[in-house]
Motif scaffolding. Structure first.
Motif, mmCIF file in Angstrom:
data_model
loop_
_atom_site.group_PDB
_atom_site.id
_atom_site.type_symbol
_atom_site.label_atom_id
_atom_site.label_comp_id
_atom_site.label_asym_id
_atom_site.label_seq_id
_atom_site.Cartn_x
_atom_site.Cartn_y
_atom_site.Cartn_z
ATOM 1 N N THR A 56 4.043 -16.277 9.382
ATOM 2 C CA THR A 56 3.334 -16.937 7.908
ATOM 3 C C THR A 56 1.836 -17.163 8.255
ATOM 4 N N ARG A 57 1.637 -17.477 9.582
ATOM 5 C CA ARG A 57 0.294 -17.805 9.828
ATOM 6 C C ARG A 57 -0.886 -16.679 9.985
ATOM 7 N N VAL A 58 -0.086 -15.452 10.111
ATOM 8 C CA VAL A 58 -0.902 -14.395 10.223
ATOM 9 C C VAL A 58 -1.786 -13.839 9.078
ATOM 10 N N ALA A 59 -3.283 -14.292 9.342
ATOM 11 C CA ALA A 59 -3.720 -13.912 8.054
ATOM 12 C C ALA A 59 -3.859 -12.494 7.508
ATOM 13 N N GLU A 60 -3.847 -11.427 8.408
ATOM 14 C CA GLU A 60 -3.760 -10.139 7.999
ATOM 15 C C GLU A 60 -2.789 -9.713 7.163
ATOM 16 N N LEU A 61 -1.637 -10.363 7.402
ATOM 17 C CA LEU A 61 -0.285 -9.977 6.598
ATOM 18 C C LEU A 61 -0.332 -10.455 5.178
ATOM 19 N N LYS A 62 -1.498 -11.379 5.080
ATOM 20 C CA LYS A 62 -1.582 -12.068 3.431
ATOM 21 C C LYS A 62 -2.369 -11.481 2.552
ATOM 22 N N ARG A 63 -3.173 -10.541 3.187
ATOM 23 C CA ARG A 63 -4.112 -9.842 2.378
ATOM 24 C C ARG A 63 -3.804 -9.017 1.239
ATOM 25 N N LEU A 64 -4.401 -9.090 -0.029
ATOM 26 C CA LEU A 64 -4.000 -8.072 -0.911
ATOM 27 C C LEU A 64 -5.316 -7.256 -1.408
ATOM 28 N N ARG A 65 -5.571 -6.082 -1.145
ATOM 29 C CA ARG A 65 -6.694 -5.373 -1.417
ATOM 30 C C ARG A 65 -6.544 -4.446 -2.611
ATOM 31 N N VAL A 66 -7.496 -4.713 -3.336
ATOM 32 C CA VAL A 66 -7.397 -3.851 -4.657
ATOM 33 C C VAL A 66 -8.496 -2.868 -4.538
ATOM 34 N N ALA A 67 -8.185 -1.665 -4.611
ATOM 35 C CA ALA A 67 -9.321 -0.617 -4.919
ATOM 36 C C ALA A 67 -8.741 0.037 -6.049
ATOM 37 N N ARG A 68 -9.726 1.114 -6.437
ATOM 38 C CA ARG A 68 -9.664 1.864 -7.671
ATOM 39 C C ARG A 68 -8.291 2.921 -7.487
ATOM 40 N N GLU A 69 -8.217 3.334 -6.295
ATOM 41 C CA GLU A 69 -7.271 4.279 -5.964
ATOM 42 C C GLU A 69 -6.026 3.983 -5.425
ATOM 43 N N ALA A 70 -5.747 2.589 -5.170
ATOM 44 C CA ALA A 70 -4.795 2.005 -4.571
ATOM 45 C C ALA A 70 -4.721 0.649 -4.545
ATOM 46 N N VAL A 71 -3.573 -0.102 -4.507
ATOM 47 C CA VAL A 71 -3.522 -1.365 -4.190
ATOM 48 C C VAL A 71 -2.733 -1.840 -2.737
ATOM 49 N N THR A 72 -3.242 -2.408 -1.968
ATOM 50 C CA THR A 72 -2.463 -2.586 -0.561
ATOM 51 C C THR A 72 -2.360 -4.119 -0.289
ATOM 52 N N ILE A 73 -0.692 -4.352 -0.312
ATOM 53 C CA ILE A 73 -0.381 -5.481 -0.088
ATOM 54 C C ILE A 73 0.041 -5.925 1.064
ATOM 55 N N GLY A 74 -0.432 -7.039 1.919
ATOM 56 C CA GLY A 74 0.054 -7.548 3.044
ATOM 57 C C GLY A 74 1.540 -7.718 3.108
ATOM 58 N N GLY A 75 2.106 -7.463 4.157
ATOM 59 C CA GLY A 75 3.600 -7.755 4.284
ATOM 60 C C GLY A 75 4.149 -9.061 3.829
ATOM 61 N N GLY A 76 3.126 -10.125 4.066
ATOM 62 C CA GLY A 76 3.295 -11.451 4.147
ATOM 63 C C GLY A 76 3.120 -11.878 2.771
ATOM 64 N N VAL A 77 2.674 -10.986 1.964
ATOM 65 C CA VAL A 77 2.333 -11.630 0.326
ATOM 66 C C VAL A 77 3.653 -11.903 -0.246
ATOM 67 N N THR A 78 3.789 -13.051 -0.840
ATOM 68 C CA THR A 78 4.926 -13.651 -1.439
ATOM 69 C C THR A 78 4.964 -12.890 -2.846
ATOM 70 N N PHE A 79 6.326 -13.195 -3.218
ATOM 71 C CA PHE A 79 6.581 -12.766 -4.595
ATOM 72 C C PHE A 79 5.815 -13.623 -5.636
ATOM 73 N N ARG A 80 5.795 -14.855 -5.505
ATOM 74 C CA ARG A 80 4.916 -15.693 -6.391
ATOM 75 C C ARG A 80 3.527 -15.397 -6.595
ATOM 76 N N LYS A 81 3.037 -14.752 -5.506
ATOM 77 C CA LYS A 81 1.618 -14.113 -5.560
ATOM 78 C C LYS A 81 1.620 -12.806 -6.409
ATOM 79 N N LEU A 82 2.558 -11.978 -6.195
ATOM 80 C CA LEU A 82 2.635 -10.832 -6.957
ATOM 81 C C LEU A 82 3.078 -10.997 -8.450
ATOM 82 N N ARG A 83 3.728 -11.973 -8.683
ATOM 83 C CA ARG A 83 4.213 -12.295 -10.121
ATOM 84 C C ARG A 83 3.148 -12.665 -10.773
#
Ligand code: FAD
Length: 288
Positions: A56-83
């Motif tokens: 849970t401290r690994v910052a790379e896993l918490k990134r959520l990158r939004v681009a025009r062609e795709a959204v890339t969700i870090g594995g450590g992103v929580t459902f709270r953030k997604l909702r």
């Protein structure tokens, strides 16, 4: 019997490369994210692992990158953030809807997308959404990275096409075809904290009244999340009439093989699967 906590070891890397080094060891630890599955197993004493790595401290896993062609969700992103995430709600409303149905707030605050995917329960709520959106799972080890199409991730019941030293770093959802509409519905025994009896996610696009893109994905209907490919084929290229929708519903019998278990029986699950498909298609139906 509960696992004795004093017998457990925990490492807490802060960087992805440190985490991957630990995963490369012979006595590698089990990744621990929100712990909402793992703690249940520990409490039940069904987990043989004694070494864990809190990611849970690994910052790379918490990134959520939004681009025009795709959204890339870090594995450590929580459902709270997604909702709650504005771009997810706008572009992938079925993922936001699924996130809002995982457990209840307490679970959503901790539970991660990679945890749901790696836990590989056929009832996992996010899994049909990822399947319907042609998601791609990014995994990394010290040996390098690779992309696994979500449709190829599960080889069988709770059997992932992951090497033991690989971590799920992110999940990419490509932008759906223009004008596509998505749908998510979970049927359980109550509104929150229930495991699904049937979970369904669909994506459909039409051009000039004909179906040009159809993804119908179910959970809790097979040992792994399942695309209803025959039902999709019954819709593709056709005008969306009640006859086409009825044919798609009939085709589900060739796509899905639910079991009887404590939550539901096969017949009920098939009925619900058909009803959910009808509900999804209903707003687009044209008279025959
Ligand atoms: C009360 C309760 C209600 C629940 N309700 C629901 C529900 O409604 N719907 C639903 O789908 N689930 C539900 N769950 C299950 C659970 O919350 C989800 O599966 C959650 O997404 C697991 O995520 P986590 O981060 O807590 O995973 P963890 O418990 O930390 O880990 C789960 C698995 O994933 C592995 N893992 C974690 N991160 C990675 C990674 N980056 N790479 C590789 N492997 C990894 C772990 O090693 C472990 O095998 C519920 C659980 C509880 C306790």
């Amino acid at each position: 019997m509960r696992s004795a906590l004093s017998a457990l070891e925990l490492s807490r890397p802060r960087r992805l490369d440190e985490a991957l080094e630990l995963m490369a060891m012979r006595d590698r630890p089990t990744p621990l994210a929100g712990g909402t599955d793992l703690y249940v197993y520990l409490n039940a004493g069904t987990l043989s692992a004694t070494r864990f790595m809190d990611v849970t401290r690994v910052a790379e896993l918490k990134r959520l990158r939004v681009a025009r062609e795709a959204v890339t969700i870090g594995g450590g992103v929580t459902f709270r953030k997604l909702r709650e995430h504005a771009a997810i709600r706008r572009r992938f409303p079925s993922l936001a809807a699924a996130a809002a149905e995982v457990g209840a707030w307490q679970i959503q605050n901790r539970a991660t997308l990679a945890g749901n995917v790696a836990n590989a329960s056929p009832a996992g709520d996010s899994l049909p959404v990822l399947l319907a959106h042609d998601a791609v799972v990014q995994v990394r080890s010290l040996r390098g990275g690779r992309d696994i199409p979500f449709a190829e991730l599960y080889r069988g019941y709770r059997d992932l096409a992951l090497e033991p030293d690989e971590l799920i770093t992110a999940i990419t959802l490509p932008e759906p075809p223009r004008g596509a509409r998505a749908f998510f519905r979970k049927v359980g025994t109550r509104r929150a904290q229930s495991i699904s009896k049937v979970v369904f996610a669909g994506v459909i696009a039409l051009e000039r009244g004909r179906v040009t893109h159809a993804r119908l994905a179910y959970g809790s209907m097979a040992p792994v999340p399942a695309r209803a490919r025959h039902a999709e084929a019954a819709l593709l290229g056709r005008a969306l009439t009640t006859a086409a929708a009825a044919e798609a519903r009939e085709s589900l019998a060739r796509d899905l093989a639910p079991i009887d278990d404590i939550r539901s029986d096969r017949e009920y699950r098939m009925d619900v699967a058909g009803n959910l498909l009808e509900r999804f298609l209903h707003p687009f139906l044209k008279p025959a």
